[in-house]
Design a protein around this motif. Structure first.
Motif, short mmCIF file in Angstrom:
data_model
loop_
_atom_site.label_atom_id
_atom_site.label_comp_id
_atom_site.label_asym_id
_atom_site.label_seq_id
_atom_site.Cartn_x
_atom_site.Cartn_y
_atom_site.Cartn_z
N PRO A 171 1.48 -3.09 3.85
CA PRO A 171 0.32 -2.93 4.74
C PRO A 171 -0.94 -2.52 3.98
CG PRO A 171 1.91 -1.18 5.11
CD PRO A 171 2.59 -2.20 4.26
N GLY A 172 -0.77 -1.78 2.89
CA GLY A 172 -1.92 -1.43 2.07
C GLY A 172 -2.58 -2.66 1.48
N LEU A 173 -1.77 -3.62 1.01
CA LEU A 173 -2.31 -4.86 0.47
C LEU A 173 -2.96 -5.68 1.58
CD1 LEU A 173 -2.73 -6.96 -1.72
CD2 LEU A 173 -0.37 -7.75 -1.35
N ALA A 174 -2.32 -5.74 2.75
CA ALA A 174 -2.90 -6.50 3.86
C ALA A 174 -4.27 -5.94 4.26
CB ALA A 174 -1.96 -6.48 5.05
N PHE A 175 -4.39 -4.61 4.27
CA PHE A 175 -5.67 -4.01 4.64
C PHE A 175 -6.73 -4.30 3.56
CE2 PHE A 175 -8.60 -0.28 5.00
CZ PHE A 175 -9.14 -0.61 6.24
N LEU A 176 -6.32 -4.26 2.29
CA LEU A 176 -7.26 -4.62 1.22
C LEU A 176 -7.75 -6.06 1.43
CD1 LEU A 176 -8.71 -4.28 -1.50
CD2 LEU A 176 -6.57 -4.95 -2.62
#
Length: 346
Positions: A171-176
């Motif tokens: 999810p951190g990558l998706a938000f980035l």
């Protein structure tokens, strides 16, 4: 003498029958990330219908599991792989580890979820990575909700947001990626620099952020967290004591969410191609699809699958999510993460 010969023949027959005994069921192996979950009852339906045992092989987070599958290309660890999402899709296809399969169940999957026109990866589910907020906290503090990603840099939201490291968290990558889609390659680092100045908190993973800092689920002090639009129904389903409504909700304005699509694919070199096709069909069918939401808290890809009432009541579906093409992500992922790391953590 005849009696002796007769006894020997009987013994030989018994030995043959014992050796041939009931056949062991065939085994098919499904490799996945660690978050794969489905009920035993659903899996047993497929096993009984096909006289097979499904062996699950959880192999870490998505990136780590995919790396293992690519490294084992010449001696596959499994027959199928579940869990490649659109943020890792480019890497998976370049790795050339999947065989095409045009399942007839694709007729029940919306075209916008079918991202591989060669059908090496077939969509199983989707979910939206969004900002979730503590409804009671914002009401008690009489603070309006942010309406855009840019709003998060306003002083009013200083110290309120917790996100995940894109190098270690899906999810951190998706938000980035959502911020890159919103602000462009020339603007996303400026946004993140402003977030850092506004005291954003970064954790390594979702659980640490949600259960360690988010005010709804912990003793933390952050009423805004990067999570999923399907998190609020989970707060109702697993509430102890029971609650009548979700204590959290999602910010789903245009550009604030990023849609993750997860796929299944048949691994090249499988010796059980026919069974693998049947398992793909089963995973895209309604029985499996309707069991997923309350196990993995994702949306079924099959448009004929019925949703649990809790999903209908408490999940918000963004009308317009952020989008980046898988090949663009694959070409730039590492440099984007490195630049993010330099800006936010160093």
């Amino acid at each position: 003498m005849k009696r002796l010969i007769y006894l020997v023949m009987i013994l030989l027959m018994v030995t043959v029958v014992s050796a041939c005994g009931p056949e062991e069921p065939d085994v098919i192996t499904l490799m996945s990330h660690d978050s794969f979950a489905i009920s035993e009852e659903t899996l047993s339906i497929f096993e009984e219908e096909n006289g097979v045992t499904v062996e699950l092989l959880p192999s870490g987070d998505t990136g780590a599991a995919l790396n293992q599958a690519i490294l084992a290309k010449d001696a596959p660890l499994a027959d199928l792989f579940f869990g490649v999402d659109n943020t890792f899709m480019g890497r998976a296809l370049v790795g050339d580890i999947f065989e095409p399969y045009a399942s007839p169940l694709l007729a029940e999957i919306p075209d916008e979820l079918e991202l591989d026109n060669e059908n090496r990866l077939l969509p199983v589910d989707y979910g939206d990575v969004c900002l979730n907020y503590d409804k009671a906290w914002f009401a008690e503090n009489n603070l309006p909700l942010p309406q855009t990603l840019a709003d998060l840099t306003n002083p009013a939201y200083e110290g309120l947001l917790v996100v995940q490291n894109p190098a270690t968290s899906s999810p951190g990558l998706a938000f980035l990626l959502a911020t890159i889609a919103e602000f462009g390659e020339d603007g996303y680092l400026g946004f993140w620099a402003d977030l850092r100045a506004n005291d954003v908190l970064v954790t390594n993973g979702w659980e640490e952020a949600y259960y360690g800092s988010f005010t709804v689920a912990s003793d933390g002090e952050r009423p805004l967290v990067v999570s999923y639009a399907s998190s609020p129904p989970a707060e109702v389903i697993f509430a102890d004591p029971p609650v009548e409504e979700a204590p959290s909700a999602s910010l789903v304005a245009s550009g604030m969410c990023y849609r993750q699509v997860e796929f299944v694919g048949i691994l090249a070199g499988t010796e059980k191609r026919e069974l693998a096709e049947k398992l793909v069909d089963f995973m895209l069918g309604q029985t499996f699809q309707e069991d997923m939401p309350l196990n993995m808290f994702v949306y079924p890809a099959n448009e004929n699958a019925e949703l649990p009432a809790e999903f209908v009541a408490w999940t918000q579906v963004p009308e317009e999510t952020a989008v980046l093409a898988p090949e663009i992500i694959d070409a730039n992922r590492e440099q984007w993460i490195e630049a993010w790391t330099e800006t936010v953590l160093r």
